[in-house]
Design a protein around this motif. Sequence first.
Motif, PDB file in Angstrom:
ATOM      1  N   ALA A  89       0.732  -0.900   0.124  1.00  0.00           N
ATOM      2  CA  ALA A  89       0.183  -0.198  -0.077  1.00  0.00           C
ATOM      3  C   ALA A  89       0.908   1.137   0.087  1.00  0.00           C
ATOM      4  N   GLU A  90       0.254   2.397  -0.368  1.00  0.00           N
ATOM      5  CA  GLU A  90       0.823   3.680  -0.340  1.00  0.00           C
ATOM      6  C   GLU A  90       0.721   4.279   1.178  1.00  0.00           C
ATOM      7  N   PHE A  91       1.928   4.722   1.429  1.00  0.00           N
ATOM      8  CA  PHE A  91       1.769   5.586   2.865  1.00  0.00           C
ATOM      9  C   PHE A  91       2.286   6.980   3.055  1.00  0.00           C
ATOM     10  N   SER A  92       1.511   7.615   3.655  1.00  0.00           N
ATOM     11  CA  SER A  92       1.777   8.960   4.037  1.00  0.00           C
ATOM     12  C   SER A  92       1.445   9.330   5.560  1.00  0.00           C
ATOM     13  N   CYS A  93       1.984  10.367   5.993  1.00  0.00           N
ATOM     14  CA  CYS A  93       1.724  10.744   7.436  1.00  0.00           C
ATOM     15  C   CYS A  93       1.926  11.988   7.648  1.00  0.00           C
ATOM     16  N   GLU A  94       1.387  12.610   8.892  1.00  0.00           N
ATOM     17  CA  GLU A  94       1.691  13.869   9.262  1.00  0.00           C
ATOM     18  C   GLU A  94       1.355  13.885  10.769  1.00  0.00           C
ATOM     19  N   SER A  95       1.757  14.745  11.494  1.00  0.00           N
ATOM     20  CA  SER A  95       1.470  15.187  12.735  1.00  0.00           C
ATOM     21  C   SER A  95       1.118  16.625  13.258  1.00  0.00           C
ATOM     22  N   ARG A  96       0.043  16.641  13.899  1.00  0.00           N
ATOM     23  CA  ARG A  96      -0.579  18.029  14.308  1.00  0.00           C
ATOM     24  C   ARG A  96      -0.427  18.146  15.880  1.00  0.00           C
ATOM     25  N   PHE A  97      -0.879  19.294  16.248  1.00  0.00           N
ATOM     26  CA  PHE A  97      -0.668  19.881  17.614  1.00  0.00           C
ATOM     27  C   PHE A  97      -1.878  20.442  17.812  1.00  0.00           C
ATOM     28  N   GLY A  98      -2.946  19.882  18.906  1.00  0.00           N
ATOM     29  CA  GLY A  98      -3.989  20.451  19.336  1.00  0.00           C
ATOM     30  C   GLY A  98      -4.673  19.451  20.034  1.00  0.00           C
ATOM     31  N   LYS A  99      -6.169  19.733  19.955  1.00  0.00           N
ATOM     32  CA  LYS A  99      -7.024  18.849  20.187  1.00  0.00           C
ATOM     33  C   LYS A  99      -7.265  17.681  19.391  1.00  0.00           C
ATOM     34  N   PRO A 100      -7.046  16.485  20.040  1.00  0.00           N
ATOM     35  CA  PRO A 100      -7.133  15.188  18.921  1.00  0.00           C
ATOM     36  C   PRO A 100      -8.346  15.165  18.308  1.00  0.00           C
ATOM     37  N   ALA A 101      -9.750  15.135  18.544  1.00  0.00           N
ATOM     38  CA  ALA A 101     -10.851  15.008  17.935  1.00  0.00           C
ATOM     39  C   ALA A 101     -10.900  16.465  16.542  1.00  0.00           C
TER      40      ALA A 101
END
Length: 154
Positions: A89-101
């Motif tokens: 499969a193809e994979f990509s990712c990201e991270s964020r800072f904040g309220k999870p929902a």
Amino acid sequence: MNPKRILCASHGTDGARAAEEQALHLCHNDIALHHLIVVPEFWKGMMGDDWLNNAVTRERFGNYLEGQLDSEVAEVVERLDRAVQETGAEFSCESRFGKPAECLVDASRGRAFDLVVIGSPRPKGMHGLRSRMDIGTLVRELRIPLLIVPHPGS
């Protein structure tokens, strides 16, 4: 349902790994898996108070904490990337800072996903961090199907 683009939110806990495993079971050659990792807002306040009584100490501690978080995020992403590559499969990712929902809802609207996969909250009485994911927000605001994978200790 045969999703082609999956959004999996996880962060390395047992429940999150259960979500990752379920997402991996859905992966094969023509699937794309996007991994979202959210650093909750409460980490922003981890600079301490009275014991960090000068700017130099506070900055050193902040740099240390940021380095630890970066290292933990990288470990989760690398592990999942290797597992997805094995499926073709193809994979990509990201991270964020904040309220999870809120971060998850925002990420789901940024691309054309067919499915969101998350782990369920850790059962009461089990050791570990409590989930900060607001399931009510997800149910109200997601425009695509949501799969909540049971915690392995349930």
